[in-house]
Design a protein around this motif. Structure first.
Motif, PDB file in Angstrom:
ATOM      1  N   SER A  39       0.811  -1.217   0.000  1.00 54.64           N
ATOM      2  CA  SER A  39       0.000   0.000   0.000  1.00 54.64           C
ATOM      3  C   SER A  39       0.847   1.272   0.000  1.00 54.64           C
ATOM      4  O   SER A  39       0.456   2.280  -0.586  1.00 54.64           O
ATOM      5  N   LEU A  40       2.030   1.232   0.630  1.00 56.20           N
ATOM      6  CA  LEU A  40       2.881   2.423   0.661  1.00 56.20           C
ATOM      7  C   LEU A  40       3.467   2.698  -0.721  1.00 56.20           C
ATOM      8  O   LEU A  40       3.578   3.861  -1.134  1.00 56.20           O
ATOM      9  N   ALA A  44       2.774   6.061  -2.894  1.00 57.97           N
ATOM     10  CA  ALA A  44       3.858   6.889  -3.415  1.00 57.97           C
ATOM     11  C   ALA A  44       3.687   7.188  -4.898  1.00 57.97           C
ATOM     12  O   ALA A  44       4.319   8.104  -5.424  1.00 57.97           O
ATOM     13  N   ASN A  45       2.816   6.422  -5.564  1.00 60.56           N
ATOM     14  CA  ASN A  45       2.645   6.590  -7.001  1.00 60.56           C
ATOM     15  C   ASN A  45       1.255   7.072  -7.390  1.00 60.56           C
ATOM     16  O   ASN A  45       0.815   6.871  -8.518  1.00 60.56           O
ATOM     17  N   SER A  51       2.618  11.493   0.773  1.00 62.91           N
ATOM     18  CA  SER A  51       2.765  10.433   1.760  1.00 62.91           C
ATOM     19  C   SER A  51       3.427  10.968   3.025  1.00 62.91           C
ATOM     20  O   SER A  51       4.595  11.355   3.006  1.00 62.91           O
ATOM     21  N   LEU A  52       2.686  10.992   4.124  1.00 63.64           N
ATOM     22  CA  LEU A  52       3.240  11.449   5.393  1.00 63.64           C
ATOM     23  C   LEU A  52       4.373  10.527   5.842  1.00 63.64           C
ATOM     24  O   LEU A  52       5.399  10.989   6.345  1.00 63.64           O
ATOM     25  N   SER A 115       0.771  -8.812  -9.316  1.00 64.42           N
ATOM     26  CA  SER A 115       0.519  -9.874  -8.336  1.00 64.42           C
ATOM     27  C   SER A 115       1.510  -9.835  -7.174  1.00 64.42           C
ATOM     28  O   SER A 115       1.426 -10.650  -6.268  1.00 64.42           O
ATOM     29  N   SER A 116       2.436  -8.883  -7.211  1.00 69.11           N
ATOM     30  CA  SER A 116       3.421  -8.755  -6.132  1.00 69.11           C
ATOM     31  C   SER A 116       3.433  -7.333  -5.595  1.00 69.11           C
ATOM     32  O   SER A 116       3.489  -6.365  -6.366  1.00 69.11           O
ATOM     33  N   GLY A 117       3.394  -7.203  -4.287  1.00 67.66           N
ATOM     34  CA  GLY A 117       3.411  -5.888  -3.656  1.00 67.66           C
ATOM     35  C   GLY A 117       4.751  -5.206  -3.735  1.00 67.66           C
ATOM     36  O   GLY A 117       4.887  -4.027  -3.387  1.00 67.66           O
ATOM     37  N   TRP A 118       5.782  -5.927  -4.219  1.00 66.72           N
ATOM     38  CA  TRP A 118       7.122  -5.351  -4.305  1.00 66.72           C
ATOM     39  C   TRP A 118       7.331  -4.555  -5.587  1.00 66.72           C
ATOM     40  O   TRP A 118       8.317  -3.821  -5.701  1.00 66.72           O
ATOM     41  N   LEU A 119       6.424  -4.693  -6.536  1.00 67.84           N
ATOM     42  CA  LEU A 119       6.572  -3.995  -7.815  1.00 67.84           C
ATOM     43  C   LEU A 119       5.403  -3.054  -8.052  1.00 67.84           C
ATOM     44  O   LEU A 119       4.314  -3.242  -7.518  1.00 67.84           O
ATOM     45  N   GLY A 120       5.655  -2.046  -8.893  1.00 68.72           N
ATOM     46  CA  GLY A 120       4.587  -1.122  -9.230  1.00 68.72           C
ATOM     47  C   GLY A 120       3.548  -1.781 -10.118  1.00 68.72           C
ATOM     48  O   GLY A 120       3.715  -2.918 -10.567  1.00 68.72           O
ATOM     49  N   ARG A 121       2.477  -1.063 -10.372  1.00 66.09           N
ATOM     50  CA  ARG A 121       1.394  -1.564 -11.228  1.00 66.09           C
ATOM     51  C   ARG A 121       1.402  -0.788 -12.539  1.00 66.09           C
ATOM     52  O   ARG A 121       1.827   0.371 -12.584  1.00 66.09           O
TER      53      ARG A 121
END
Length: 247
Positions: A39-40, A44-45, A51-52, A115-121
């Motif tokens: 989610s962070l 950020a994107n 983003s606080l 499908s991975s939270g480590w990469l952007g969409r």
């Protein structure tokens, strides 16, 4: 001195961090909290959204560290804006690896955009490379990973002049000749020599393994580049001596 790494990931960021950890008086981190994941990273994107958490992180680094390096692989995915606001004189290590090896490494770990939270969409609002949903769905998982790599490199190319200094590092040079590479990094940054901690060893990163690619995968990259050219993205940076060296 504040140093950050511009990298798409799977390029030796952990290895680079372990190298800096050998030296006393250097605060070296790899994916320091809060980590740009899930989610962070999404936050950020998003355009128009500040983003606080990332603002606080940038302020903390600026105020509490005299010599800091963060090798997080998502620096170009949003955090660089906050870092520059607090540390306009920050320096960047541009770490790069052949994108096909990066993609193979991610495929082996089942880390795929969407499908991975480590990469952007592909539909992140702040993406510089925008493609229609239908075109995205036509891409193979391998090409989606390559598109994520291209997004990182496009972002770096467009803002690189904002950084006070950039040191370019090739993954192979770093992992095959770490002592020579670190000496060059220190020389280019004009860093005085620090003592090496006797108990801190530089371990080789396992991401060198099982990263060989085949001709079919190379053709997938060529097809993706042609597709993006057709959509109006020149990707002229791909023709620079730096990128030709690793492609």
């Amino acid at each position: 001195m504040k140093i950050f790494v511009a990298s798409s990931g799977r390029c030796g960021t952990g290895f680079l961090c372990s190298g800096f950890k050998r030296y006393t008086n250097i605060s070296a981190f790899h994916e320091q909290n809060p980590v740009l994941v899930g989610s962070l990273l999404r936050e950020a994107n998003c355009s128009g959204l500040e983003s606080l958490a990332l603002q606080v992180k940038a302020k903390d680094i600026s105020r509490n560290y005299s010599f800091y390096i963060d090798t997080a692989h998502q620096f170009m995915r949003g955090f660089y804006r906050y870092a520059l606001a607090e540390m306009p004189n920050l320096k960047v290590l541009k770490l790069i690896r052949n994108p096909l090896e990066v993609a193979v490494s991610r495929i082996n770990r089942k880390v795929v955009p969407g499908s991975s939270g480590w990469l952007g969409r592909y539909d992140d609002e702040n993406n510089l490379i925008k493609i229609p949903k239908k075109k995205w769905e036509e891409l193979s998982d391998f090409q989606k990973i390559l598109l994520d790599w291209i997004e990182h490199e496009e972002r770096f190319d467009r803002v690189k002049d904002s950084f006070s200094q950039i040191v370019y590092i090739d993954f192979k040079e770093l992992t095959n000749n770490p002592d020579v590479t670190f000496k060059r990094i220190f020389d280019e940054l004009k860093i005085k020599r620090y003592e090496i901690k006797e108990t801190s060893l530089l371990n080789r990163n396992s991401n060198k393994k099982k990263s060989a690619y085949c001709l079919k995968q190379k053709s997938e990259l060529e097809y993706l580049i042609k597709t993006l050219n057709t959509l109006g993205y020149s990707l002229s940076w791909l023709k620079s001596p730096y990128y030709k060296k690793v492609l």
